[in-house]
Design a protein around this motif. Structure first.
Motif, short mmCIF file in Angstrom:
data_model
loop_
_atom_site.label_atom_id
_atom_site.label_comp_id
_atom_site.label_asym_id
_atom_site.label_seq_id
_atom_site.Cartn_x
_atom_site.Cartn_y
_atom_site.Cartn_z
N CYS A 185 -7.51 -6.85 -1.89
CA CYS A 185 -6.67 -5.78 -2.44
C CYS A 185 -6.88 -5.72 -3.96
CB CYS A 185 -5.20 -6.02 -2.09
SG CYS A 185 -4.04 -5.09 -3.10
N CYS B 141 1.41 2.32 -3.37
CA CYS B 141 0.24 2.27 -4.26
C CYS B 141 -0.38 3.67 -4.35
CB CYS B 141 -0.78 1.28 -3.70
SG CYS B 141 -2.34 1.23 -4.60
N CYS C 62 0.84 -1.21 0.00
CA CYS C 62 0.00 0.00 0.00
C CYS C 62 0.87 1.26 0.00
CB CYS C 62 -0.91 0.03 1.22
SG CYS C 62 -1.98 -1.37 1.38
N CYS D 195 -7.84 3.98 0.26
CA CYS D 195 -8.17 2.55 0.38
C CYS D 195 -7.67 1.98 1.69
CB CYS D 195 -7.52 1.84 -0.81
SG CYS D 195 -7.63 0.06 -0.77
N HIS E 5 -1.02 -8.33 1.26
CA HIS E 5 -1.71 -7.67 0.15
C HIS E 5 -1.28 -8.11 -1.24
CE1 HIS E 5 -3.56 -4.31 2.78
NE2 HIS E 5 -3.91 -5.52 3.12
S1 SF4 Z 1 -5.04 -2.60 -0.42
FE1 SF4 Z 1 -4.26 -2.82 -2.49
S2 SF4 Z 1 -5.40 -1.29 -3.69
FE2 SF4 Z 1 -5.62 -0.75 -1.54
S3 SF4 Z 1 -3.96 0.72 -1.15
FE3 SF4 Z 1 -3.21 -1.32 -0.60
S4 SF4 Z 1 -2.16 -2.03 -2.43
FE4 SF4 Z 1 -3.47 -0.33 -3.05
#
Ligand code: SF4
Length: 409
Positions: A381, A351, A348, A357, A375
């Motif tokens: 995810c 990301c 994350c 998210c 994740h």
């Molecule tokens: S859960 Fe997945 S989509 Fe959401 S911020 Fe983390 S890496 Fe990104």
């Protein structure tokens, strides 16, 4: 393994002007987003130019400065204000308190129902949302009758706004509907989207829809539900993820087309776009708490439905022996909050969707056996990333961006 996208042969960034950000390719656009969720869409050529360094006075440079993506004209006060609004420092407390009125044939007692309402009112939020989940509405109707009236009184005494919802799977007998309408109680219908469109619960303004249908069915369902007065829908997959995503994209497009005539919002999309994790549906502690018929307090509805060992990990205490302020002292709440902070998650943190998210820890526990989650291999995810790609691809189009922004107003 990573789901993050790459750019072919990116130049070395001009660090004097390029602000800290993450990026993602979405169709023909590159989405660039800073840590607090301010973003801009660029073409690939523009993005490469941005990395190399933009001359002063260009329109692109001005656009990126407004989005907080130029380090040499960075507005620290604005960035701090934006980040503070969306950080957990601004968390108002869980917005929804779910009362499971019955489970495995055992109904909640009136004393436990009263304690659950009292506990919900002890939370710091100015607005108290109670959602009652009957197992067998007919035999638990007395509980609904009591909770609705007691919660309305509590709202008056404590000067808090109260929103009351009853979850239903079928049309209600007239006497129940009349009572609930008279006490301003909303219905949230549980709908299986599998066959042709139908409206099983007239009068429901919210719908929890489990989707196992192709994209072609989406417009018909959205039309039927919006004509019946549904204003808010939560779409959940119940079949293949690929079919669900195609359905979601088509349903979203239909909702955006209808915007201004018959408004309907999708609750998870709205939660993502708000950038406030406590508005993500079903997020343990941050957006909800759940009270079981025996008086156990769980971090959320999913947590309360897990097997015994997992459930015990997410049990926060017992009604009557805990005050809301005591919750944070328990290890379960601290573990849930730590696992909810996507800045702490390796994938994350790279990301572009991190400011929008978070995966609920109970979902990680259910699907991967760990609160923290893994994740790179998490189906949730992958689902979130695909849903955010759909939402942001609509934000990149002028005609749908305004309708989506109206969701947040
Ligand atoms: S859960 Fe997945 S989509 Fe959401 S911020 Fe983390 S890496 Fe990104």
């Amino acid at each position: 393994m990573s789901r993050l996208t790459e750019i072919d042969k990116p130049p070395k960034p001009a660090l004097k002007s390029v602000g800290p950000h993450q990026f993602r390719r979405i169709g023909k656009f590159v989405l660039a987003c800073d840590d607090s969720g301010r973003f801009a869409f660029l073409s690939q050529a523009e993005y490469l130019g941005y990395l190399k360094g933009l001359k002063r006075g260009t329109a692109l440079r001005d656009k990126l400065a407004i989005a907080g993506l130029m380090s040499d004209s960075f507005d620290f006060d604005e960035a701090a204000r934006f980040a503070a609004e969306k950080s957990l420092l601004s968390w108002p407390g869980p917005s929804t308190h779910l009362l499971k009125l019955g489970a495995a044939g055992r109904a909640m007692s009136l004393a436990t129902a009263k304690r659950a309402v009292d506990f919900a009112f002890s939370a710091p939020a100015r607005d108290v949302g109670l959602e009652l989940i009957p197992e067998r509405l007919e035999s638990e109707w007395g509980l609904v009758w009591f909770i609705v009236q007691y919660a309305r009184r509590q709202g008056e005494w404590r000067k808090k706004a109260v929103s009351l919802t009853v979850r239903v799977e079928a049309a209600l007998p007239a006497r129940m509907k009349e009572f609930l309408d008279g006490h301003r109680v909303d219905l949230r219908a549980v709908v299986e989207i599998a066959g042709p469109p139908s409206v099983a619960v007239p009068g429901a303004r919210r719908v929890l829809a489990r989707v196992n249908a192709p994209a072609e069915a989406a417009s018909g369902w959205i039309d039927a539900l919006s004509e019946a007065g549904v204003e808010s829908i939560l779409l959940e997959p119940s079949g293949s993820a690929k079919d669900f995503l195609a359905f979601y994209a088509a349903a979203l497009d239909r909702m955006l087309q209808l915007q201004g005539r018959r408004d309907m919002r999708e609750e998870r999309g709205l939660g993502f776009l708000s950038g406030r994790r406590w508005l993500l549906p079903g997020h343990d502690v941050l957006s909800e708490l759940c009270y079981a018929p025996d008086g156990s307090i769980y971090s959320g509805e999913l947590a309360a439905s897990l097997d015994e060992e997992a459930r015990d990990l997410l049990k926060l205490g017992e009604l009557g022996s805990r005050r809301f302020d005591d919750l944070a002292k328990g290890p379960a709440v601290r573990a849930v909050l730590a696992a909810s902070l996507s800045e702490n998650q390796p994938m994350c943190s790279q990301c572009v969707y991190r400011p929008f998210c978070a995966v609920a820890p109970s979902e990680n526990l259910r699907s991967q056996g760990t609160l923290w989650g893994r994740h790179p291999s998490s189906e949730r995810c992958a689902l979130h990333m695909a849903l955010l790609d759909i939402l942001f691809s609509r934000l990149a189009r002028t005609e749908s961006a305004e309708a989506l922004r109206q969701w947040l107003s």
